[in-house]
Write a protein that holds these residues in place. Structure first.
Motif, mmCIF file in Angstrom:
data_model
loop_
_atom_site.group_PDB
_atom_site.id
_atom_site.type_symbol
_atom_site.label_atom_id
_atom_site.label_comp_id
_atom_site.label_asym_id
_atom_site.label_seq_id
_atom_site.Cartn_x
_atom_site.Cartn_y
_atom_site.Cartn_z
ATOM 1 N N GLN A 1 0.849 -1.180 0.000
ATOM 2 C CA GLN A 1 0.000 0.000 0.000
ATOM 3 C C GLN A 1 0.891 1.238 0.000
ATOM 4 O OE1 GLN A 1 -3.111 -0.175 3.183
ATOM 5 N NE2 GLN A 1 -1.936 -1.954 3.859
ATOM 6 N N VAL A 2 0.377 2.325 -0.562
ATOM 7 C CA VAL A 2 1.110 3.597 -0.522
ATOM 8 C C VAL A 2 0.153 4.701 -0.098
ATOM 9 C CG1 VAL A 2 2.882 3.094 -2.254
ATOM 10 C CG2 VAL A 2 0.649 3.923 -3.000
ATOM 11 N N PRO A 3 0.693 5.817 0.381
ATOM 12 C CA PRO A 3 -0.180 6.965 0.629
ATOM 13 C C PRO A 3 -0.919 7.321 -0.660
ATOM 14 C CG PRO A 3 1.979 7.344 1.591
ATOM 15 C CD PRO A 3 2.080 6.070 0.790
ATOM 16 N N GLN A 4 -2.161 7.749 -0.510
ATOM 17 C CA GLN A 4 -3.000 7.954 -1.700
ATOM 18 C C GLN A 4 -2.363 8.874 -2.740
ATOM 19 O OE1 GLN A 4 -6.732 8.789 0.155
ATOM 20 N NE2 GLN A 4 -7.402 6.673 -0.061
ATOM 21 N N GLU A 5 -1.602 9.856 -2.282
ATOM 22 C CA GLU A 5 -0.993 10.788 -3.251
ATOM 23 C C GLU A 5 0.091 10.117 -4.087
ATOM 24 O OE1 GLU A 5 -1.061 11.147 -0.005
ATOM 25 O OE2 GLU A 5 0.914 11.647 0.828
ATOM 26 N N MET A 6 0.594 8.966 -3.636
ATOM 27 C CA MET A 6 1.611 8.242 -4.417
ATOM 28 C C MET A 6 0.980 7.160 -5.297
ATOM 29 S SD MET A 6 4.424 7.602 -1.398
ATOM 30 C CE MET A 6 5.368 6.405 -2.322
ATOM 31 N N SER A 7 -0.310 7.005 -5.183
ATOM 32 C CA SER A 7 -0.979 5.892 -5.844
ATOM 33 C C SER A 7 -0.953 6.036 -7.372
ATOM 34 C CB SER A 7 -2.428 5.841 -5.353
ATOM 35 O OG SER A 7 -3.140 4.874 -6.054
ATOM 36 N N GLY A 8 -0.770 4.920 -8.054
ATOM 37 C CA GLY A 8 -0.886 4.876 -9.508
ATOM 38 C C GLY A 8 0.316 5.367 -10.271
ATOM 39 N N ARG A 9 1.397 5.664 -9.600
ATOM 40 C CA ARG A 9 2.527 6.268 -10.324
ATOM 41 C C ARG A 9 3.600 5.266 -10.709
ATOM 42 N NH1 ARG A 9 6.078 9.548 -5.743
ATOM 43 N NH2 ARG A 9 7.029 7.673 -4.885
ATOM 44 N N GLN A 10 3.611 4.099 -10.093
ATOM 45 C CA GLN A 10 4.641 3.122 -10.490
ATOM 46 C C GLN A 10 4.106 1.712 -10.405
ATOM 47 O OE1 GLN A 10 8.317 3.380 -8.191
ATOM 48 N NE2 GLN A 10 8.060 1.310 -7.462
ATOM 49 N N ARG A 11 4.689 0.829 -11.208
ATOM 50 C CA ARG A 11 4.225 -0.555 -11.289
ATOM 51 C C ARG A 11 4.867 -1.432 -10.241
ATOM 52 N NH1 ARG A 11 6.847 -2.577 -14.765
ATOM 53 N NH2 ARG A 11 5.640 -4.353 -15.469
ATOM 54 N N GLN A 12 6.162 -1.225 -10.050
ATOM 55 C CA GLN A 12 6.878 -2.125 -9.155
ATOM 56 C C GLN A 12 6.454 -1.899 -7.708
ATOM 57 O OE1 GLN A 12 8.448 -4.524 -10.278
ATOM 58 N NE2 GLN A 12 8.722 -3.920 -12.407
ATOM 59 N N PRO A 13 6.470 -2.962 -6.911
ATOM 60 C CA PRO A 13 6.018 -2.830 -5.524
ATOM 61 C C PRO A 13 6.786 -1.762 -4.759
ATOM 62 C CG PRO A 13 6.339 -5.134 -6.118
ATOM 63 C CD PRO A 13 6.874 -4.333 -7.254
ATOM 64 N N GLU A 14 6.059 -0.957 -4.043
ATOM 65 C CA GLU A 14 6.686 0.039 -3.170
ATOM 66 C C GLU A 14 5.733 0.320 -2.021
ATOM 67 O OE1 GLU A 14 7.168 3.983 -4.713
ATOM 68 O OE2 GLU A 14 5.180 4.048 -5.597
ATOM 69 N N GLY A 15 6.229 1.054 -1.045
ATOM 70 C CA GLY A 15 5.392 1.470 0.067
ATOM 71 C C GLY A 15 5.437 0.494 1.225
ATOM 72 N N LEU A 16 4.306 0.325 1.857
ATOM 73 C CA LEU A 16 4.183 -0.606 2.983
ATOM 74 C C LEU A 16 3.821 -1.975 2.407
ATOM 75 C CD1 LEU A 16 3.807 -1.309 6.033
ATOM 76 C CD2 LEU A 16 1.465 -0.457 5.802
ATOM 77 N N CYS A 17 4.761 -2.887 2.441
ATOM 78 C CA CYS A 17 4.572 -4.181 1.783
ATOM 79 C C CYS A 17 4.543 -5.312 2.800
ATOM 80 C CB CYS A 17 5.709 -4.456 0.788
ATOM 81 S SG CYS A 17 5.712 -3.318 -0.600
ATOM 82 N N VAL A 18 3.692 -6.275 2.547
ATOM 83 C CA VAL A 18 3.611 -7.491 3.354
ATOM 84 C C VAL A 18 3.862 -8.653 2.409
ATOM 85 C CG1 VAL A 18 2.135 -8.922 4.809
ATOM 86 C CG2 VAL A 18 1.889 -6.443 4.862
ATOM 87 N N TYR A 19 4.844 -9.478 2.711
ATOM 88 C CA TYR A 19 5.128 -10.596 1.823
ATOM 89 C C TYR A 19 5.790 -11.738 2.579
ATOM 90 C CZ TYR A 19 9.793 -8.358 1.397
ATOM 91 O OH TYR A 19 11.011 -7.776 1.636
ATOM 92 N N THR A 20 5.845 -12.869 1.929
ATOM 93 C CA THR A 20 6.484 -14.015 2.557
ATOM 94 C C THR A 20 7.837 -14.263 1.905
ATOM 95 O OG1 THR A 20 5.250 -15.422 1.035
ATOM 96 C CG2 THR A 20 4.379 -15.198 3.253
#
Lengths: 327, 164
Positions: free
Chosen positions: A241-260
């Motif tokens: 997830q990213v802050p709404q103002e950063m949304s939609g600007r890049q394809r690759q994962p960024e922001g607050l990520c949860v993964y295994t």
């Protein structure tokens, strides 16, 4: 002095100039983390099968005698920045339902990459993927040949290579990219034994079936939406997830990520050790890392950049406590 | 991050940045190139670490820079002279070396790489051929053309200076 001597001195002079300072290690470390997230796009998905919730973390967190033994404050009943928005189940659809797929593709998975949708068929090391959306996709592999074609009435570019990093015998790289009349990008990428003709047929028949590829049950669900955040990446093994103002600007994962991670839980030296839902965990707040031991050589990681998404300890604990993972 | 990798970046990072600067002729591009190559090297570090990591990374820097796809994507072309000359004492020798540096920017990427590998890294043609994945005779062709181009450029510059 010969010309070659002058050339040699020129190069050595230039190499010995004072360089502006650069924190190469930090920048490389950031790049490695971006790369790990990005490569998950190319190398994950198959192993995820819904097998019941194995991590449904209640708010039972205590210090575990780690390097920072302080106990957290008593759990709060609500936090203004996360409460009241209800649960979140990240789901994705794919708007271009394929009319034909080559034999032997793996099971389909769906992803959201920024504003783009991705349909992937993955089996062992072979991948056939289609991406659709407003952001121009990436080629992912260095091509050795490039050609032109048409998809419908749209001009398209084809990239191919007979070899790529990690290619299995007989596998080759074929990708085709074009823009729709609605000004959206479409790219089909094959890292598989499929011929260029088969990949182009798959590409040409994308969207020829009515309807959309329906969503699959999400691997991660969240007890609460984080206010002000928007989905940035959703895939079988990772959600960001990213802050709404950063949304939609890049394809690759960024922001607050949860993964295994298919890696054994290994707490680092700088953070705090905890127990969360009875599982060992490691929180390194300054570094934006929260690892939870899934046992069996697997780790659930929550990762974020404190500079762009400043999260306090209580907030990240609360967020972690609301994660349910089926994998 | 793996500790051996971290140590390598700390120890060799500055030298790699300088090398990439020579290969690119541009500090910022050089920085980007080193980071990109190090990120890729990290994936294979356990294997690389035991087998001359510095050589591996330098080779990757050259190959990555010379590759045609990168050239296309960066939108650059040979012929650009990106960095300004060094300031300071403008002796005749210094002026000549500034001119050589500028003229290096007129070479193709492969030609420039051959110049750097031969005259900065002191590699022989066979070693350069391994780095560039071509034959030693191709290296010799690149070198001959690069030197001819540099000499011709310098001769032209000298002529213009004497007949302004």
């Amino acid at each position: 002095m010969s010309f070659e001597d002058d050339l040699r001195i020129t190069l050595r002079d230039r190499a010995s100039e004072t360089m502006p300072p650069a924190d190469l290690l930090t920048e490389t470390n950031k790049g490695v983390r971006r790369d790990q997230r990005r490569r998950r796009w190319l190398a994950t998905g198959v192993a995820v099968v819904a097998a019941g919730a194995i991590l449904a973390v209640p708010l039972a967190i205590r210090g575990d005698g780690g390097l920072s033994p302080r106990l957290p404050a008593a759990p709060v009943t609500s936090l203004p920045d996360v409460a009241g928005l209800g649960p979140w189940e990240p789901i994705v659809t794919f708007d271009l339902r394929p009319g034909w797929v080559p034999d032997g593709v793996g099971p389909p998975t769906l992803e959201l990459m920024g504003p783009n949708q991705v349909l992937r068929y993955e089996k062992d090391t072979q991948i056939l993927a289609a991406e659709f959306g407003p952001l121009e996709p990436e080629w992912e592999v260095e091509a050795t040949a490039e050609s032109s074609t048409t998809i419908g009435d749209r001009p398209a570019i084809v990239h191919t290579a007979d070899d790529y990093d990690g290619a299995a015998p007989g596998h080759r790289y074929v990708a085709v990219r074009w823009k729709t009349a609605e000004d959206k990008w479409v790219q089909v990428t094959s890292l598989a034994p499929y011929s260029e003709e088969a990949v182009l047929r798959f590409a040409r028949e994308l969207g020829s079936e009515p309807g959309v590829v329906p969503p699959v049950p999400p691997t991660f669900t969240f007890a609460e939406h984080m206010a002000g955040m928007a989905p940035q990446y959703v895939g079988p093994t990772m959600v960001c997830q990213v802050p709404q103002e950063m949304s939609g600007r890049q394809r690759q994962p960024e922001g607050l990520c949860v993964y295994t991670l298919e890696e054994k839980f290994a707490p680092g030296p700088h953070g705090e050790r905890l127990l969360i839902g009875g599982r060992p965990a490691y929180l390194y707040l300054d570094g934006g890392i929260f690892d939870i031991d899934l046992s069996g050589g697997r780790t659930l990681r929550i990762e974020w950049d404190q500079q762009t998404i400043p999260l306090g300890r209580e907030r990240i604990l609360r967020f972690a406590a609301g994660i349910t993972y089926r994998g | 991050m793996l500790s051996g990798f971290e140590e390598f970046v700390r120890d060799r990072g500055d030298s790699l940045r300088r090398f990439a600067y020579l290969i690119c002729g541009d500090r910022h591009l050089g920085e980007d190139l080193v980071q990109e190559v190090l990120v890729k090297a990290y994936r294979r570090w356990p294997k690389i670490e035991t087998d001359q990591p510095d050589r591996y990374v330098r080779t990757a820097i050259v190959r990555s820079h010379v590759s045609w796809l990168r050239r296309r994507s960066s939108g650059e072309r040979p012929g650009v002279v990106p960095d300004a000359p060094v300031g300071g004492d403008f002796t005749e020798g210094q002026a000549l070396r500034d001119e050589i540096w500028s003229r290096l920017g007129t070479l193709t990427r492969a030609q420039r790489a051959v110049m750097v590998l031969r005259y900065y890294e002191d590699l022989d043609d066979r070693q350069i051929a391994e780095v560039l994945r071509c034959s030693p005779s191709t290296v010799r062709v690149h070198a001959a053309r690069a030197l001819a181009r540099l000499r011709a450029g310098l001769a032209q510059a000298t002529k213009e200076d004497s007949n302004p």
